[in-house]
Design a protein around this motif. Structure first.
Motif, mmCIF file in Angstrom:
data_model
loop_
_atom_site.group_PDB
_atom_site.id
_atom_site.type_symbol
_atom_site.label_atom_id
_atom_site.label_comp_id
_atom_site.label_asym_id
_atom_site.label_seq_id
_atom_site.Cartn_x
_atom_site.Cartn_y
_atom_site.Cartn_z
ATOM 1 N N GLU A 60 -19.363 5.327 -6.682
ATOM 2 C CA GLU A 60 -19.658 5.997 -5.410
ATOM 3 C C GLU A 60 -18.369 6.330 -4.661
ATOM 4 O OE1 GLU A 60 -23.117 4.925 -2.901
ATOM 5 O OE2 GLU A 60 -23.255 3.175 -4.220
ATOM 6 N N LEU A 61 -17.413 5.407 -4.681
ATOM 7 C CA LEU A 61 -16.129 5.650 -4.024
ATOM 8 C C LEU A 61 -15.415 6.825 -4.682
ATOM 9 C CD1 LEU A 61 -13.935 4.938 -2.009
ATOM 10 C CD2 LEU A 61 -13.126 3.168 -3.589
ATOM 11 N N GLU A 62 -15.474 6.882 -6.002
ATOM 12 C CA GLU A 62 -14.854 7.997 -6.726
ATOM 13 C C GLU A 62 -15.436 9.335 -6.277
ATOM 14 O OE1 GLU A 62 -13.831 8.948 -11.354
ATOM 15 O OE2 GLU A 62 -15.915 8.475 -10.888
ATOM 16 N N THR A 63 -16.751 9.390 -6.134
ATOM 17 C CA THR A 63 -17.404 10.627 -5.708
ATOM 18 C C THR A 63 -16.957 11.037 -4.307
ATOM 19 O OG1 THR A 63 -19.346 10.145 -7.055
ATOM 20 C CG2 THR A 63 -19.630 11.729 -5.264
ATOM 21 N N VAL A 96 -9.385 14.820 -2.476
ATOM 22 C CA VAL A 96 -8.298 13.989 -3.001
ATOM 23 C C VAL A 96 -7.866 14.482 -4.374
ATOM 24 C CG1 VAL A 96 -7.706 11.654 -3.774
ATOM 25 C CG2 VAL A 96 -8.965 11.976 -1.644
ATOM 26 N N GLY A 97 -8.806 15.057 -5.131
ATOM 27 C CA GLY A 97 -8.479 15.571 -6.463
ATOM 28 C C GLY A 97 -8.589 14.476 -7.520
ATOM 29 N N MET A 98 -8.762 14.907 -8.776
ATOM 30 C CA MET A 98 -8.992 13.943 -9.853
ATOM 31 C C MET A 98 -7.782 13.052 -10.106
ATOM 32 S SD MET A 98 -12.013 13.767 -11.037
ATOM 33 C CE MET A 98 -11.501 12.655 -12.331
ATOM 34 N N ALA A 114 -5.177 12.121 -8.193
ATOM 35 C CA ALA A 114 -4.926 11.139 -7.135
ATOM 36 C C ALA A 114 -6.066 10.126 -7.048
ATOM 37 C CB ALA A 114 -4.742 11.838 -5.795
ATOM 38 N N THR A 115 -7.294 10.582 -7.264
ATOM 39 C CA THR A 115 -8.437 9.665 -7.250
ATOM 40 C C THR A 115 -8.303 8.620 -8.346
ATOM 41 O OG1 THR A 115 -9.955 11.283 -6.284
ATOM 42 C CG2 THR A 115 -10.940 9.494 -7.546
ATOM 43 N N ASN A 116 -7.959 9.061 -9.560
ATOM 44 C CA ASN A 116 -7.781 8.124 -10.671
ATOM 45 C C ASN A 116 -6.660 7.124 -10.380
ATOM 46 O OD1 ASN A 116 -9.833 9.286 -12.170
ATOM 47 N ND2 ASN A 116 -8.463 10.679 -13.267
ATOM 48 N N THR A 117 -5.578 7.598 -9.788
ATOM 49 C CA THR A 117 -4.465 6.718 -9.432
ATOM 50 C C THR A 117 -4.893 5.690 -8.393
ATOM 51 O OG1 THR A 117 -2.789 8.397 -9.927
ATOM 52 C CG2 THR A 117 -2.154 6.648 -8.398
ATOM 53 N N LEU A 118 -5.585 6.151 -7.362
ATOM 54 C CA LEU A 118 -6.037 5.243 -6.305
ATOM 55 C C LEU A 118 -7.001 4.190 -6.851
ATOM 56 C CD1 LEU A 118 -6.622 7.631 -3.260
ATOM 57 C CD2 LEU A 118 -5.107 5.640 -3.309
ATOM 58 N N ALA A 126 0.451 14.162 -2.414
ATOM 59 C CA ALA A 126 1.303 12.993 -2.671
ATOM 60 C C ALA A 126 1.395 12.681 -4.155
ATOM 61 C CB ALA A 126 0.759 11.781 -1.920
ATOM 62 N N LYS A 127 0.306 12.888 -4.868
ATOM 63 C CA LYS A 127 0.284 12.588 -6.297
ATOM 64 C C LYS A 127 0.906 13.696 -7.134
ATOM 65 C CE LYS A 127 -0.803 10.799 -10.281
ATOM 66 N NZ LYS A 127 0.049 9.719 -10.835
ATOM 67 N N ALA A 128 0.538 14.943 -6.855
ATOM 68 C CA ALA A 128 0.910 16.045 -7.740
ATOM 69 C C ALA A 128 2.226 16.729 -7.376
ATOM 70 C CB ALA A 128 -0.209 17.085 -7.759
ATOM 71 N N HIS A 129 2.545 16.813 -6.083
ATOM 72 C CA HIS A 129 3.747 17.551 -5.673
ATOM 73 C C HIS A 129 4.240 16.993 -4.344
ATOM 74 C CE1 HIS A 129 6.008 21.225 -6.844
ATOM 75 N NE2 HIS A 129 6.373 21.213 -5.563
ATOM 76 N N PRO A 130 4.763 15.783 -4.338
ATOM 77 C CA PRO A 130 5.101 15.116 -3.072
ATOM 78 C C PRO A 130 6.230 15.795 -2.304
ATOM 79 C CG PRO A 130 5.917 13.846 -4.946
ATOM 80 C CD PRO A 130 5.074 14.935 -5.514
ATOM 81 N N ILE A 131 5.878 16.283 -1.132
ATOM 82 C CA ILE A 131 6.827 16.864 -0.176
ATOM 83 C C ILE A 131 6.499 16.235 1.173
ATOM 84 C CG2 ILE A 131 7.458 18.970 1.080
ATOM 85 C CD1 ILE A 131 7.013 20.533 -1.478
#
Length: 321
Positions: free
Chosen positions: A55-58, A65-67, A69-73, A285-290
């Protein structure tokens, strides 16, 4: 050339407790779309199990958040749960806050506009992101820090863009450099020269909004950056990309495209005012941190503040500030 003469710059203002509380409340309200879903999930009680993680993933994915970053979190959260022997669902909120801070904390790098004089900030973004409005708010913020500001009306394509910026100039009592005709590079060139002559601290250079898929327009904005460097070799000192928080994962595409073209040094995330989901910060933050220099929650002059990762997470999760 048109300009409004700047009045005396106000001294650096100290924020009151009431002003701080008002900002936190507005930020919390702006993030309530996602925050309410998370609050409901964590308040149901029960044990931490695979269904809860699912449920949190959804919620995270639908919050932009995107896949990746979600997987990382979630992977980090599962580790945190094991290490701290968490059992109850309500304990997961603090664990998620901890993992979010690890992800978002590195983006909270404040803007320091005192390193050069004039400090030239080039403002870029797609049409409708809130770029010109953000310039007006940023001018107010910089003045509150004791800095003098000049605006350059470099959006020479959009109808009434110059007039809109001049209105912000009047509201902030700052000079606006503009031309009836001419290209953006020429206007901004004049503004930087004027700022040098008048010993202005910061130049905020507006540019025309453009789609990242329009190659000729992206080439044109590269020219603007080169022209700025001709009048002041180490400028622009900051390239700020303004992003609409409502555009979701498309904001990440904009970050990548503008960074490839211009070398973006900071982001402003606008319109976190109730309809946005807020999760795109984690995706970036996950894919292109600026660095996220500022976030905005409304249309008022004071509705743009430096990004504080802990403050953002506390507002999102309803934690005590």
């Amino acid at each position: 050339m048109f300009s409004f003469l700047k009045k005396s710059t106000p001294a650096k203002a100290e924020e009151t407790v009431a002003e701080k509380r008002s900002w936190i409340d507005r930020l919390k309200a702006g993030l309530s779309r996602t925050g309410n879903q998370l609050a409901d999930l964590f308040s149901r009680g029960g044990k931490i199990d695979d269904d809860l993680y699912e449920e949190l993933e959804t919620i995270l994915i639908t919050a932009d958040v995107g896949m990746d970053a979600t997987n990382t979190l979630l992977a980090d959260l599962r580790r945190h749960v094991r290490e701290h022997k968490l059992v109850e669902a309500e304990e997961l909120k603090a664990g998620l806050a901890h993992c979010l801070l690890k992800l978002l904390g590195p983006l909270a790098v404040p803007l320091h506009a005192e390193t050069h004089k004039p400090f030239v900030i080039m403002m870029v973004g797609v049409n409708g992101a809130g770029k010109t409005t953000s310039i007006g708010k940023l001018a107010k913020y910089l003045q509150s820090q004791g800095l003098s500001v000049m605006l350059a009306a470099g959006d020479t394509f959009r109808a009434a863009a110059r007039e809109q910026l001049m209105t912000w100039g009047e509201r902030n009592n700052v000079t606006v450099i503009a031309q009836q005709s001419g290209d953006a590079a020429a206007v901004i060139y004049d503004a930087v020269q004027a700022a040098q002559a008048r010993k202005i601290d910061v130049v905020l250079a507006d540019t025309a909004g453009r789609l990242t898929t329009q190659a000729h327009l992206m080439e044109e904005i590269k020219k603007v950056k080169r022209v700025i460097a001709k009048v002041l070799p180490d400028a622009p000192h900051e390239v700020l990309l303004v992003l609409d928080a409502n555009t979701g994962q498309n904001a990440l595409s904009q970050v990548k495209a503008f960074d490839a073209a211009l070398g973006v040094t900071g982001l402003i995330l606008t319109k976190l005012d109730g309809t946005a989901k807020g999760g795109v910060i984690a995706a970036i933050a996950k894919a292109h941190p600026i660095p996220v220099r500022f976030i905005g929650v409304g249309e008022g002059l004071d509705d743009l503040r430096p990004f504080d990762a802990q403050e953002f997470i506390d507002a999102l999760l309803g934690l005590s500030a």
